[in-house]
Design an enzyme around this catalytic site. Structure first.
Site, PDB file in Angstrom:
ATOM      1  N   ARG A   1      28.649 -28.084 -17.856  1.00  0.00           N
ATOM      2  CA  ARG A   1      29.550 -29.134 -17.363  1.00  0.00           C
ATOM      3  C   ARG A   1      29.323 -30.448 -18.096  1.00  0.00           C
ATOM      4  NH1 ARG A   1      27.230 -28.249 -11.413  1.00  0.00           N
ATOM      5  NH2 ARG A   1      27.040 -26.172 -12.327  1.00  0.00           N
TER       6      ARG A   1
ATOM      7  N   ASP B   1      26.471 -17.576 -23.740  1.00  0.00           N
ATOM      8  CA  ASP B   1      26.915 -18.830 -23.135  1.00  0.00           C
ATOM      9  C   ASP B   1      27.886 -19.629 -24.013  1.00  0.00           C
ATOM     10  OD1 ASP B   1      26.854 -20.113 -20.725  1.00  0.00           O
ATOM     11  OD2 ASP B   1      25.122 -21.381 -21.199  1.00  0.00           O
TER      12      ASP B   1
ATOM     13  N   ASP C   1      19.695 -27.047 -16.200  1.00  0.00           N
ATOM     14  CA  ASP C   1      20.366 -25.762 -16.391  1.00  0.00           C
ATOM     15  C   ASP C   1      21.860 -25.848 -16.050  1.00  0.00           C
ATOM     16  OD1 ASP C   1      20.624 -23.120 -17.056  1.00  0.00           O
ATOM     17  OD2 ASP C   1      19.749 -22.346 -15.184  1.00  0.00           O
TER      18      ASP C   1
ATOM     19  N   ASP D   1      21.300 -20.541 -23.783  1.00  0.00           N
ATOM     20  CA  ASP D   1      20.972 -21.351 -22.609  1.00  0.00           C
ATOM     21  C   ASP D   1      19.640 -20.909 -22.006  1.00  0.00           C
ATOM     22  OD1 ASP D   1      20.925 -22.934 -20.380  1.00  0.00           O
ATOM     23  OD2 ASP D   1      22.623 -21.941 -19.362  1.00  0.00           O
TER      24      ASP D   1
ATOM     25  N   LYS E   1      15.135 -21.241 -16.952  1.00  0.00           N
ATOM     26  CA  LYS E   1      15.575 -20.005 -16.314  1.00  0.00           C
ATOM     27  C   LYS E   1      14.398 -19.035 -16.197  1.00  0.00           C
ATOM     28  CE  LYS E   1      20.426 -19.900 -17.787  1.00  0.00           C
ATOM     29  NZ  LYS E   1      20.988 -20.060 -16.433  1.00  0.00           N
TER      30      LYS E   1
ATOM     31  N   LYS F   1      33.364 -23.796 -23.715  1.00  0.00           N
ATOM     32  CA  LYS F   1      31.923 -24.080 -23.635  1.00  0.00           C
ATOM     33  C   LYS F   1      31.197 -23.349 -24.762  1.00  0.00           C
ATOM     34  CE  LYS F   1      27.786 -23.287 -20.752  1.00  0.00           C
ATOM     35  NZ  LYS F   1      27.262 -22.905 -19.407  1.00  0.00           N
TER      36      LYS F   1
ATOM     37  N   GLU G   1      24.105 -27.382 -17.612  1.00  0.00           N
ATOM     38  CA  GLU G   1      24.373 -28.094 -18.862  1.00  0.00           C
ATOM     39  C   GLU G   1      25.800 -27.930 -19.363  1.00  0.00           C
ATOM     40  OE1 GLU G   1      23.286 -25.080 -18.782  1.00  0.00           O
ATOM     41  OE2 GLU G   1      24.601 -24.173 -20.271  1.00  0.00           O
TER      42      GLU G   1
END
Ligand code: BES
Ligand code: MN
Ligand code: ZN
Length: 470
Positions: A337, A274, A333, A256, A263, A251, A335
């Site tokens: 996946r 991230d 959020d 993020d 967030k 990833k 994201e």
């Protein structure tokens, strides 16, 4: 950061040297040392240290605990070496007897463990400090001599150095702020790291990503100023038929913010990490030639940040993923996946023997396991067992979690094939895993959810504050 070498005796230049002490041996120390140990509560526990003054013009001696004598393992040596390096971090040249003292262990394994302990605990991210602050935080160690003799130890040390170099790169990338480590900067770092080694690099730009229908990566990128990048790396053994074909997926969300499902400010503070999965995959790839890995490995790394630009994806939007499935995005959020979905599809299309992905995918996994463990999920018992064995050897702890079929219905969407979050707030790491499972076909697959284990707020053994390089 120190360079480590093998030496047959303590060099004159060394200003400090360790004395490994097992728990049973404290009482057998010479009187003066025993008294000092007693006074300071030094019991020989693994990783305990006690700095003793050396005589006039003599080396400083550091007692280093190694635990019960008959229970010594490479892991304990690694921890002891880390503690020694921390105790002597303001010296320039030191020597260690940890390997020489561990005659019941395989000398190669002992050298690897000690070198890892010395170097990884001495890592600092000082690039962004000005001179005086860098000086204060700096490790002065330049040379550490491991006292040892035996065949193949230098080759083992070269191998270990390549691995530690790669872990340092992963830590550097995780520590770099999201504003400077853009997808483009990540690719530049990958190019630099692979320039002189037998790892082939391919980069897809925005136009190619569109042509390849990477709908998840494009959806997340809609809110960004920086075009996405899709990075692939490939390694093949120099000689012979590869024993297996493996795909690694990381990833690579370079920051993020959560997107429109924004967030909190506290939640966002650490979100430069991230891309830790992407960093781990890149780092793994660059070690493969050095360790002469007998397997063929392809890495798939989707890169974008997750921002709130004017055309950012809206909760409720639907995109079509590479494998044709439609996905309703109810929380922007979730994201990771989405970008992993396309990367996993690409990996699965090539029908490798195994796919392993690694991602800072959920906060839930950390709610379940704390910061000391990553979650491990997957579809293949044999592959899971292999990851667990690797985890054991490296002391990078993972815990096997289930992917219950009966939870799949929580991802059912009213208008699309699947939605990107579950219907309940519970078991978020498992729903994320179940979402990914939609994209791996029949290929044996393991998923490592790092959560917060990608970062540490403490110095602890080989771990230093900041990116862990897990
Ligand atoms: N990158 C985060 C997960 C994360 C959070 C990793 C904290 C490490 C520390 C991920 O993109 C995310 O935001 N996940 C959400 C998913 C939720 C919206 C379903 C989460 O876990 O809260
Ligand atoms: Mn997120
Ligand atoms: Zn994320």
């Amino acid at each position: 950061m120190p360079s480590v070498r093998i030496a047959s005796s303590v060099p004159k230049s060394a200003t400090a040297v360790d004395v490994p002490v097992s728990t049973g041996a404290v009482s057998k120390l010479p009187a003066a040392r025993k008294a000092a140990a007693k006074r300071q509560g030094f019991e020989g526990k693994t990783g305990q240290t006690l700095v003793l003054a050396g005589g006039e013009g003599k080396q400083i001696e550091v007692l280093v605990g190694i635990g019960p004598a008959d229970e010594l393992t490479p892991a304990k040596l690694r921890k002891a070496a880390a503690a020694f390096a921390r105790a002597v971090s303001k010296h320039e040249s030191v020597a260690t007897n940890l390997v020489a003292n561990a005659d019941e262990l395989d000398p190669s394994e002992a050298v690897a463990a000690v070198a890892e302990g010395l170097r990884l605990s001495s890592y600092r991210y000082n690039q962004l400090r000005s001179d005086s602050s860098r000086k204060k935080n700096e490790v002065k160690l330049k040379t550490v001599s491991i006292i040892a003799s035996g065949k193949g130890l230098r080759a083992e040390l070269n191998r270990t150095n390549a691995i530690v170099d790669a872990v340092e790169l992963a830590r550097d990338l995780v520590n770099e702020p999201g504003g400077s480590l853009t997808p483009q900067a990540f690719v530049a770092a990958a190019k630099k790291a692979t320039a002189d080694i037998d790892v082939k690099l391919t980069v897809w730009n925005l136009a190619r990503i569109k042509r390849e229908r990477l709908g998840g990566l494009l959806a997340v990128n809609q809110g960004s100023e920086h075009p996405p990048q899709f990075l692939q790396l490939h390694y093949k053994p120099a000689k012979g038929r590869p024993q297996a074909k493996v795909a690694l997926v990381g990833k690579g969300i370079t920051f993020d913010s959560g997107g429109l499902s924004l967030k909190t400010s506290v939640g966002m503070m650490t979100m430069k990490i991230d891309m830790a999965g992407a960093a781990a995959v890149l780092a793994t790839m660059i070690t493969l030639p050095a360790v002469k890995a007998p397997v063929e490995v392809t890495a798939y790394i989707p890169l974008t940040d997750n921002m709130t630009g004017p055309d950012a994806q809206r909760p409720g939007d639907v995109f079509t993923a590479r494998n044709g499935k439609t996905v309703e995005v109810l929380n922007t959020d979730a994201e990771g996946r989405l970008v992993l979905a396309d990367a996993l599809s690409l990996a699965a299309e090539k029908k490798p023997d195994a796919i392993i992905d690694i991602a800072t995918l959920t906060g839930s996994v950390t709610a379940a396991l704390g910061t000391g463990y990553a979650g491990l999920m997957g579809t293949d018992d044999h592959l899971i067992a292999e990851v667990l064995a690797a985890s054991e050897a490296t002391e990078e702890k993972v815990w096997h979690l289930p992917l219950p079929d009966e939870y799949r219905k929580t991802l059912d969407s009213v208008i699309a094939d699947v939605k990107n979050i579950g219907s309940t707030p519970y078991g978020g790491a498992l729903t994320a895993g179940l979402f990914l499972k939609e994209f791996v076909d029949e290929v044996p697959w393991a998923h490592i959810d790092l959560g917060m284990s990608a970062m540490s707020d403490q110095d602890n053994g080989i771990i230093t504050k900041g990116g862990t390089g897990f």
